[in-house]
Design a protein around this motif. Structure first.
Motif, PDB file in Angstrom:
ATOM      1  N   HIS A 537      -4.216  -5.470   4.475  1.00  0.00           N
ATOM      2  CA  HIS A 537      -2.765  -5.413   4.328  1.00  0.00           C
ATOM      3  C   HIS A 537      -2.279  -3.981   4.153  1.00  0.00           C
ATOM      4  N   HIS A 538      -2.968  -3.199   3.350  1.00  0.00           N
ATOM      5  CA  HIS A 538      -2.575  -1.808   3.134  1.00  0.00           C
ATOM      6  C   HIS A 538      -2.619  -1.021   4.435  1.00  0.00           C
ATOM      7  N   GLU A 539      -3.669  -1.223   5.212  1.00  0.00           N
ATOM      8  CA  GLU A 539      -3.808  -0.486   6.471  1.00  0.00           C
ATOM      9  C   GLU A 539      -2.695  -0.849   7.447  1.00  0.00           C
ATOM     10  N   VAL A 540      -2.326  -2.129   7.508  1.00  0.00           N
ATOM     11  CA  VAL A 540      -1.319  -2.586   8.459  1.00  0.00           C
ATOM     12  C   VAL A 540       0.068  -2.066   8.096  1.00  0.00           C
ATOM     13  N   TYR A 541       0.423  -2.079   6.824  1.00  0.00           N
ATOM     14  CA  TYR A 541       1.806  -1.819   6.440  1.00  0.00           C
ATOM     15  C   TYR A 541       2.048  -0.490   5.717  1.00  0.00           C
ATOM     16  N   PHE A 542       1.002   0.134   5.153  1.00  0.00           N
ATOM     17  CA  PHE A 542       1.250   1.303   4.309  1.00  0.00           C
ATOM     18  C   PHE A 542       0.475   2.559   4.710  1.00  0.00           C
ATOM     19  N   GLU A 543      -0.711   2.399   5.234  1.00  0.00           N
ATOM     20  CA  GLU A 543      -1.564   3.568   5.480  1.00  0.00           C
ATOM     21  C   GLU A 543      -0.939   4.521   6.497  1.00  0.00           C
ATOM     22  N   GLY A 544      -0.910   5.802   6.154  1.00  0.00           N
ATOM     23  CA  GLY A 544      -0.429   6.828   7.070  1.00  0.00           C
ATOM     24  C   GLY A 544       1.081   6.943   7.179  1.00  0.00           C
ATOM     25  N   ASN A 545       1.814   6.207   6.345  1.00  0.00           N
ATOM     26  CA  ASN A 545       3.275   6.267   6.423  1.00  0.00           C
ATOM     27  C   ASN A 545       3.805   7.569   5.832  1.00  0.00           C
ATOM     28  N   PRO A 546       4.994   7.986   6.266  1.00  0.00           N
ATOM     29  CA  PRO A 546       5.626   9.150   5.632  1.00  0.00           C
ATOM     30  C   PRO A 546       5.886   8.868   4.159  1.00  0.00           C
TER      31      PRO A 546
END
Length: 682
Positions: A537-546
């Protein structure tokens, strides 16, 4: 001053001379003397009717707002709330109680005081608890992973039965049948019988049980009965091919499935039980379509008919669950091609009900219709939006593109009609809804695809100009993140506000604020998913976001949003490799996996192309061939359509096929779909 009309203008709209002269006599004095908003109100009240040609509606709207300052005031509205409508709105009642004088201040308060906002809404909606919550939200793991209603025990199905037992819960109709009504008491009893049957046949809380059926009163009772028993509904769209059914059943570790023998559509018999069997589904409970000749000649040994399955016990005490216990596994597109399995919890439906109460202004007794089924999030959304708000679901088992559906909307006295934009375009192209009385409609809602302003103006014209609540969100949100209200003017194909209790930012590719870019959500907000099955879930929605200073971690959603003047917003589709086709999210990878198996095809790239005039995305396939097996593009398109229909979903329509020598790729060998989208719009 607005543009004046002349006789020739009106004759070109299809009016005869006598009718055109009457319109001129009424409209020109209004156009010459009133402000655009007041002029349009008067034209709607005194000049236009749904019986007039739509060309006339559009002409009068264009003339009224010919000198409208879009750079300053935004797009021209087609509906303005009256003072009486504002005073009656659910939001206004809350604002008065809190002493807040404007909607913008109310939204700001809902974001700055999220715990207080959601506690207020839980109380206002009379959400029922077996054990009370100790707090509204606990954030020890951060805004990315909130714990809603800690300490509570509840079963959200209980909150669906707050209305009087004799109030209508569902009004329904199938093709060639008369209107029928199921009361809240009858729905409660039938769902209790389902829950008792599940317990009696050995199912235990936590078991996953699929529903692959049209949206009928029985499927709603099955859905609620599964949840009452503490089990989890696995939502499967009735249009999916066997392989796609199998994939979803396996991901959710499904123990059983409810289905129907077939889906009658006019003279056609669309097999459903056969597809479930071909998918290797576990034991099935099979309902009849109502046509004796359509019943399966023989069930598998482990399967049972609905009548034999159903318990006669009509009382059942629902299983109290943890607030984050699963109620429903729904599926959305994953960019890798495997569908994302998104669990809804006992708190997700509260988001559905909040959006319906506040943004759609649903009141007890209102009738809600939305052509959908339980395989897509708007099916469960409709259940909770209607029942928790003590409204009535209007379910039509038939094609929504036909006039018979419009007659159902008329006869059922629908107050809120939900649509996908491609459906509206079909109505506009065929004029199939002409002459119907949709005056009971208080508001429309549109979701699933980008809207086109002209199509949405047409939709408003069908019901004497009622507002359209544009509603953009997703399965992983449990509702919308950007929408509208009945307190703000409605301009076709635009949004007016982030959803209450949530907020967003629009950023460019460098992560800086912009007026037109990718939207990111600011958690926490009730309804936002916190887990996925078999995905990170973290990778899909949060990882690498500004990241932004003094802001919670930003959550990726994948939509492109433009902020317009006047407080409006417009959606421009997806920025990633997924697309919305007919209101259904699907990834490029899912489509390409199917098309790459077609004989004579080396590789394909699927892209969604936005029409120049706006509106629903159109699917274009770029193909590289192995041989010259296809004499022309039309034969290749036919082969692709057959493959999608048989292996994926017949609702996905191909707009265009482009044959090319090779696909453009990056240095790391990724297909440059953004470049292909640009080529397709030239």
């Amino acid at each position: 001053m607005a543009t004046q009309l002349n006789l020739e203008h009106l004759l070109q709209c299809g009016l005869d001379r006598a009718g055109a002269s009457k319109i001129l006599q009424k409209a020109n004095p209004l156009l010459s003397s009133l402000s655009p908003p007041e002029c349009w109100r008067r034209i709607v009240d005194e000049v236009l009717t749904p019986a007039h040609p739509f060309a006339l509606h559009k002409l009068l709207h264009d003339c009224t707002f010919a000198n409208w300052n879009t750079a300053r005031d935004g797009p021209a509205p087609a509906w303005f709330p009256s003072n009486e409508q504002v005073q009656r709105a659910n939001i206004t009642g809350l604002m008065k109680e809190m002493g807040i004088g404007s909607y913008r201040k109310f939204h700001a308060w809902s974001v700055e005081n999220r715990a207080n906002f959601f506690e207020m809404m839980v109380n206002r909606l009379n959400i029922r608890f077996g054990m009370p919550f100790e707090a509204v939200v606990e954030l020890s793991r951060g805004a990315e992973s909130p714990h809603w209603l800690p300490g509570a025990a509840l079963n959200i199905a209980d909150s669906c039965f707050g209305a009087s037992g004799d109030a209508p819960a569902i009004v329904s109709k199938s093709e060639n049948t008369s209107l029928s009504t199921m009361t809240y008491s009858e729905l409660d009893s039938l769902s209790n019988r389902v829950a008792n049957s599940l317990v009696e046949t050995g199912f235990t809380p936590g078991d996953s049980i699929a529903v692959d059926m049209p949206m009928t009163p029985e499927s709603v009772a099955i859905y609620l009965g599964i949840i009452k028993a503490g089990c989890t509904v696995v939502s499967v769209a009735d249009s999916f091919a066997p392989h796609e059914i199998e994939t979803r059943l396996n991901i959710a570790d499904t123990k059983a499935i409810f289905t129907q023998d077939c889906i009658p559509r006019g003279c056609k018999r669309l097999p459903l039980y056969e597809k479930v069997v071909a998918a290797g589904a576990p034991r099935a409970v099979v309902l009849s379509s109502g046509r004796e000749a359509d019943s399966p000649t023989e069930l598998r040994p482990e399967d049972v008919t609905w009548d034999k399955f159903l318990s006669q016990r009509v009382e059942f005490k629902s299983v109290a669950c943890h607030p984050h216990g699963h109620t429903n596994i729904l599926f959305s597109s994953g960019t890798t091609g495997a569908p994302k399995a998104i669990p809804w919890t006992h708190t997700t439906p509260i988001k559905c009900a909040i959006d319906a109460f506040l943004h759609h202004d649903i009141k007890p007794g209102d009738v809600l219709a939305w052509p959908t089924n339980l395989g897509w999030m708007m099916g469960p959304w409709l259940i909770y939006a209607s029942l928790i708000n003590k409204g009535t679901m209007a379910l039509y088992d038939g094609s929504p593109t036909e006039r018979a559906f419009g007659e159902f909307v008329q006869d059922a006295s629908v107050a809120m009609l939900g649509v996908v934009p491609s459906l509206v375009r079909a109505w506009k192209n065929t004029e199939c809804m002409k002459g119907l009385d949709w005056s009971k409609i208080k508001a429309f809602s549109s979701t699933g695809e980008c809207s086109n302003p002209e199509d949405m103006l047409f939709l408003m014209s069908l019901a004497e100009y009622k507002p359209i609540i544009e509603y953009c969100g997703g399965t992983e949100i449990g509702g919308g993140f950007i929408t509208g209200t009945l307190l703000q003017p409605s301009a076709p194909a635009t949004f007016t506000t982030p959803a209450l209790g949530s907020d967003l930012v629009i950023l460019d590719v460098e992560g800086k604020h912009t007026e037109n870019g990718e939207v990111f959500l600011i958690p926490p907000s009730m309804g936002l998913s916190t887990e996925l099955l078999k995905f990170d879930h973290h990778e899909v929605y949060f990882e690498g976001n500004p990241t932004l200073p003094d802001t919670a971690p930003l959550r990726r959603h994948g939509d492109q949003i433009e902020r317009l003047a006047g407080g409006y917003y417009r959606a421009h589709g997806r920025v990633d490799d997924t697309m919305n086709l007919g209101g259904i999210k699907v990834s490029s990878a899912e489509i390409e996996q199917v098309l790459n198996t077609v004989s004579g095809v080396r590789e394909t790239a699927a892209v969604a192309v936005s029409p120049k005039d706006g509106g629903p995305s159109q699917l274009t396939i770029h193909a590289v061939l192995l041989t010259e097996a296809y004499p022309d593009d039309s034969s290749l398109r036919a082969a692709f359509r057959a493959a999608i229909r048989e292996q994926l979903n017949p609702l996905f329509k191909i707009h265009d096929v482009v044959v090319r020598d090779s696909l453009p790729r990056t240095a790391s060998n990724k297909i440059m779909r953004r470049l292909l989208r640009g080529e397709s719009t030239e």
